[in-house]
Design an enzyme around this catalytic site. Structure first.
Site, mmCIF file in Angstrom:
data_model
loop_
_atom_site.group_PDB
_atom_site.id
_atom_site.type_symbol
_atom_site.label_atom_id
_atom_site.label_comp_id
_atom_site.label_asym_id
_atom_site.label_seq_id
_atom_site.Cartn_x
_atom_site.Cartn_y
_atom_site.Cartn_z
ATOM 1 N N GLY A 27 -0.219 0.584 6.355
ATOM 2 C CA GLY A 27 -0.685 -0.173 7.750
ATOM 3 C C GLY A 27 -1.658 -0.852 7.993
ATOM 4 O O GLY A 27 -1.773 -1.419 9.448
ATOM 5 N N GLY A 28 -2.651 -1.025 7.271
ATOM 6 C CA GLY A 28 -3.519 -1.821 7.226
ATOM 7 C C GLY A 28 -4.467 -1.521 8.210
ATOM 8 O O GLY A 28 -4.940 -0.646 8.175
ATOM 9 N N THR A 65 1.013 -1.277 -0.363
ATOM 10 C CA THR A 65 -0.074 -0.489 0.047
ATOM 11 C C THR A 65 0.748 1.949 0.382
ATOM 12 O O THR A 65 1.976 1.538 0.309
ATOM 13 C CB THR A 65 -0.691 0.139 1.278
ATOM 14 O OG1 THR A 65 -1.687 -1.519 1.549
ATOM 15 C CG2 THR A 65 -1.809 1.727 1.264
#
Length: 172
Positions: free
Chosen positions: A87-88, A9
């Site tokens: 960072g999910g 991401t």
């Protein structure tokens, strides 16, 4: 699935001289996303539906869960803080920590972004070194603490930008 410490991401924010701002997250959600490529382009398709479970959406009108959360705080309808992180599932918790540090504690955005972070997880707490002992465990993958970036619009001609020292980003 196993976490990939390399990440998948990106987050970026921009603001032009007219005050137009963009907060953008892009993710494949896995090293090769869905594993599908748009023919003739080389563009990988994402796999953000990995969290989808049909039973959660029975009856319709539910939105699929995902973790992408680019953000913008407005003042008088204009961008005041353009921010976000990768960072999910940490993203929303990082946002809250940044907002509290910047707007409640009055920290400079660079200091707020560089400050140690924590994350609540199903079985307890993860925390970075530098926080008081909260009884948490260290982050299993440091990238889950996020790579936040921000633009703070302090006035019509006063703008500050900062990037996360955990990342390979830049503030220009």
């Amino acid at each position: 699935r196993a976490m990939d410490p390399g990440g998948d991401t990106i987050y970026l924010c921009v603001r032009d001289e007219n005050g137009m701002a963009v907060s953008l997250s892009q993710s494949l959600s896995g090293a090769f996303g869905s594993g599908l490529v748009v023919p003739g382009t080389g563009v990988l398709l994402h796999n953000r539906a990995e969290y989808f479970t049909p039973e959660e959406y029975a009856g319709g009108a539910a939105l699929p869960r995902h973790t992408l959360a680019p953000a913008m705080a407005l003042r008088d309808g204009e961008p005041h803080l353009v921010f976000g992180t990768m960072g999910g599932e940490s993203q929303i918790q990082v946002h809250m920590q940044l907002l509290a540090r910047i707007f409640v504690a009055g920290q400079d955005i660079g200091d707020a972004i560089a400050a140690p972070r924590w994350r609540m997880v199903r079985d307890g707490l993860w925390q970075e070194p530098g926080l008081p002992d909260l009884g948490g465990a260290p982050y299993p993958y440091p990238d889950l603490a996020g790579h936040a970036h921000a633009i703070h619009v302090r006035g019509p001609q006063e703008v500050a930008a900062a990037f996360d020292p955990r990342s390979d980003g830049a503030a220009l």
